[in-house]
Structures are given as C-alpha cells and as structure tokens.
Design an enzyme around this catalytic site. Structure first.
Site, PDB file in Angstrom:
ATOM      1  N   GLU A 194     -26.823  -2.701 -45.451  1.00 43.29           N
ATOM      2  CA  GLU A 194     -28.036  -2.385 -45.565  1.00 43.29           C
ATOM      3  C   GLU A 194     -28.667  -1.195 -44.909  1.00 43.29           C
ATOM      4  OE1 GLU A 194     -30.174  -6.037 -44.284  1.00 43.29           O
ATOM      5  OE2 GLU A 194     -29.491  -7.158 -46.004  1.00 43.29           O
ATOM      6  N   GLU A 224     -23.766 -11.835 -52.768  1.00 47.36           N
ATOM      7  CA  GLU A 224     -24.428 -13.149 -52.042  1.00 47.36           C
ATOM      8  C   GLU A 224     -25.347 -13.699 -53.060  1.00 47.36           C
ATOM      9  OE1 GLU A 224     -26.446 -11.565 -48.277  1.00 47.36           O
ATOM     10  OE2 GLU A 224     -24.750 -10.438 -47.911  1.00 47.36           O
TER      11      GLU A 224
HETATM   12  C1  XIL Z   1     -28.387 -15.026 -43.778  1.00 40.61           C
HETATM   13  C2  XIL Z   1     -27.827 -16.404 -43.779  1.00 40.61           C
HETATM   14  O1  XIL Z   1     -27.728 -17.023 -44.776  1.00 40.61           O
HETATM   15  C3  XIL Z   1     -28.976 -17.246 -42.708  1.00 40.61           C
HETATM   16  O2  XIL Z   1     -28.178 -18.568 -42.382  1.00 40.61           O
HETATM   17  C4  XIL Z   1     -29.060 -16.567 -41.373  1.00 40.61           C
HETATM   18  O3  XIL Z   1     -30.270 -17.294 -40.620  1.00 40.61           O
HETATM   19  C5  XIL Z   1     -29.682 -15.248 -41.716  1.00 40.61           C
HETATM   20  O4  XIL Z   1     -28.593 -14.272 -42.454  1.00 40.61           O
HETATM   21  N1  XIL Z   1     -28.208 -10.642 -46.382  1.00 40.61           N
HETATM   22  C6  XIL Z   1     -27.030 -10.845 -45.518  1.00 40.61           C
HETATM   23  C7  XIL Z   1     -26.573 -12.055 -45.171  1.00 40.61           C
HETATM   24  O5  XIL Z   1     -26.005  -9.800 -45.647  1.00 40.61           O
HETATM   25  O6  XIL Z   1     -25.956 -12.100 -43.929  1.00 40.61           O
HETATM   26  C8  XIL Z   1     -27.753 -12.927 -44.686  1.00 40.61           C
HETATM   27  O7  XIL Z   1     -27.669 -14.162 -44.448  1.00 40.61           O
HETATM   28  C9  XIL Z   1     -28.849 -12.960 -45.936  1.00 40.61           C
HETATM   29  C10 XIL Z   1     -29.256 -11.477 -46.399  1.00 40.61           C
END
Ligand code: XIL
Length: 391
Positions: A170, A275
C-alpha cells in the site's frame, strides 16, 4: 478390416482415436464421472496457485474444521496477521517467531507454497519503529537500520522455506500519488527499493511482490506499474504485483478487473489476487472517516443480513465469484495466484471492517464450514471452462 498398406493415414487415424478417447474420459470426469474431484487445487489450471489466508488458531492446529478445508482445497497459504511487524517484532530487541514457525511448518508439511505477508507497511507496525528523538520521525539511516534488522531476521529465518514475500504494502493513494507514510517521510521514495534489495539479499530464492488494493483504478495501477518498472530498471527482483481484491458483489465492475489484468499483461508483469473476498453489505461513502456516533448509525443502517443471507443475495455472490474466476481463467497467463482472505465466514475480517460489529458473508464456506453456492459456482467454472488441464 482396414487395409494396412496406407500406413500414414492409419497411424494418424489411430492417434485421433486415442485423442478422442482421452478427450472423452476428460469430458466424463468433467461431467462428474469416476475421477470427480471438487478440490479447488486439483481443478485450477496447472501453474495457478490457489491460496487462503489462515489465522493463528488454524496454523496452531486448533480449528480442525477449517484445517480440513485448507488441506483439501488449497496449495498455498498466507498468514492473516502473524507475520506482520507488530506480531513478530513488537520491541526493538524482541522477536516473537514461534507462531510464524508453526505457520511455515504447517504449509511445508502439506506441500503448500507459503507466502510471507508483509515486510513493510504503515499499519500493524509498532510505534517504536517510527519513533525518533523528541517525538519526531527517526532520521533516514535510523529507520533504514530498523528495516534492515527486521528483514534480515525475518526473511533470513525462513530462507528457502517461504515461496514469496509481500515486500511493500500500500505505497500509493487511489489517485496514484505516494501515500504519505512515515516510511516515505523519513526515508524518501527509495524506501521501496531498499526494502526489495534487503529482502532479496536475505533470501535470493524467494519471489518478491508489491501488494496494494484498488489497482483496478487506472491511476493507482499506473503508479504501481511505473514503480515496478523503475525497480526492474535498477536490476531489482520483483516477481509480481498483488491486487488485494477486497471487492464487493457489484464493485468493481468486471470490465475494470478485465482492464486491470490486461494492462498488467501488456506491461509484461504477473499479477496475483492476494486477498480476495466479497463484501455483501451496503457501503456508505461516509463510513470510512465517520466519527463514533455516525458510525453507530451507519452500522444499524447497513447491517442488514443479521439473520442470514437471503437466497437471491447468495445467488448474486455465487455469480460474482464465478465471473471473477472466469476472468482469471481468461487471463491465466498473467495471473499466477488467487488467495482468499479467510477460510469460512466465521472468521472474516469484514465483520469488523470498515465498520465494526456487522454480520458479513464474504467467503466460499459458511460459518459452519459448509460449502456455499459460491463455492459450487467456482468449481463449476473451473471444471467446465475447457481451460482445465487433465491431472
Ligand atoms: C487484516 C486482517 O484480516 C485483520 O484480522 C486485521 O485486524 C487487519 O488486517 N490489507 C492487508 C491485510 O494487506 O493485511 C489486511 O488484513 C486487510 C487489508
């Protein structure tokens, strides 16, 4: 009996017969014959990794139902939280690596491509990392030094065992400008180069990725592609770009996803959906920055499926997943991995994001671990596309 003297054509014909036999057995398998399997990892095209994010309960072996799903369907795992800086390196001289060790061992024992997430991010990073003298940011060399010990320790520990690392997460705003993080402010834009350089030195075999969200937005995608070009021009290793793919049921439109995958292909870059999940709840444009009382109102107004997802919404979700996987198949030369952000609806982060305390349904298995219509739709797409290679 056929005459034998015309050897050429006879040979050709028998080859054809063999071919059509194997085609037939494939077709039978695809239609649910003896070789039937619904294991996602068995029916994705060869070379495409299909992954899932696991939480610590799962990699610690405490969630048998989820573990069974992970083992049956996935050939790659990502750590939802346990390799983030705050988890592994909470204090300057203290590393907590036992849970990560178990996560990596779980993946290796099951023959999975283990993904490391994430080395450098502005979130889930402890305050000490960004603390300099008198409450200011640290100077460039101090912060680079912290990054160096972090990467050398964490990447070095799993050298040869982690398939690929999200090195930087990011770095850009949606309009393609640099996100003003402490990393950027204290080091300058070459913090990205330095992170990739350090990661490569710590494990020369590991794949290295740039990861971000909303890369379906053209401005942001342009910035990511330019960044990777810049890194490549300096001889740095970057294997792929990750689009997080935290998407909704209607948003982003398929045409935008298609354009994104096409642009990465044209730039000669691999892309991964790192994701993937689908938020089924309405979004309110104000929900991101809202104060607490406004958030409470928005929660009530948008938490609309507390008693279960209505059948027609379930069908919309299934269609959406099918459409996205069909696009992935169409761009299979460009897409190297698809990873779902969670195993079942019981654990998704989307119950608490962007507003805490809602009931969401973003994944392929329900809270009880039963396959949802979305799962069957994905299986259907993977099995019937004609893109599916025999195993
Ligand atoms: C999220 C997790 O799923 C949660 O459990 C945590 O509280 C916050 O982070 N982008 C990313 C991930 O790169 O690491 C994030 O994961 C979601 C957004």
């Amino acid at each position: 009996m056929r005459r034998r003297e015309r050897g050429g054509p006879t040979l050709a014909r028998s080859a054809l017969v063999t071919l059509s036999h194997s085609f037939l057995s494939l077709a039978i398998a695809a239609a649910g014959g003896a070789a039937e399997t619904n294991a996602l990892k068995e029916i994705v095209p060869p070379g495409l990794l299909i992954g899932v994010a696991v939480n610590q309960d799962q990699s610690d072996g405490q969630d048998a139902a989820a573990i069974a799903i992970v083992k049956q369907h996935f050939n790659s795992i990502s750590p939802e939280n346990l390799l983030k800086w705050e988890a592994v390196h909470p204090e300057p001289d203290r590393y907590v690596l036992d849970p990560a060790d178990r996560f990596v061992a779980f993946g290796r024992q099951n023959g999975m491509a283990v993904i490391g997430h994430v080395l450098l991010w502005h979130q889930q990073t402890p305050a000490w990392v960004f603390a300099g003298a008198g409450g200011a940011l640290p100077d460039r060399e101090t912060l680079l030094g912290r990054l160096r010990s972090h990467i050398e320790t964490v990447v070095g520990r799993y050298r040869g065992r982690i398939h690929g690392w999200d090195v930087v997460n990011e770095a850009f705003e949606d309009d393609g400008t640099w996100r003003q993080t402490p990393w950027l402010k204290a080091i300058g834009p070459d913090y990205v180069e330095r992170a990739f350089e350090l990661a490569h030195a710590a494990d020369p075999e590991a794949e290295l990725y740039y990861n971000d969200y909303n890369l379906w937005k053209p401005e942001k995608r342009k910035a990511a592609i330019a960044l990777v070009r810049r890194l490549h021009a300096q001889g740095l290793r970057v294997d792929a770009i990750g689009e997080q793919a935290h998407w909704g049921v209607a948003d982003p439109p398929l045409a935008e996803i298609d354009a994104m995958l096409g642009d990465f292909a044209a730039a000669g870059m691999k892309v991964m959906l790192t994701e993937l999940d689908m938020d089924v709840l309405p979004r309110d444009p104000e929900m991101w920055g809202a104060d607490l009382s406004k958030k409470q109102q928005i929660r009530t107004a948008t938490n609309i499926y507390t008693d279960g997802l209505p059948a027609e919404k379930q069908a919309d979700l299934a269609k959406r997943y099918a459409d996205v996987f069909a696009l992935v198949l169409r761009h299979r030369k460009t897409v190297s991995r698809v990873t779902l952000w969670g195993v079942t609806d019981a654990q998704s982060w989307l119950h608490d994001f962007p507003i805490p305390g809602r009931v969401n349904y973003p994944l392929l298995w329900d809270r009880e671990g039963r396959a949802k219509p979305a799962f069957h739709a994905v299986v259907e797409v993977l099995r019937t596309r004609g893109e599916v290679a025999p195993r």
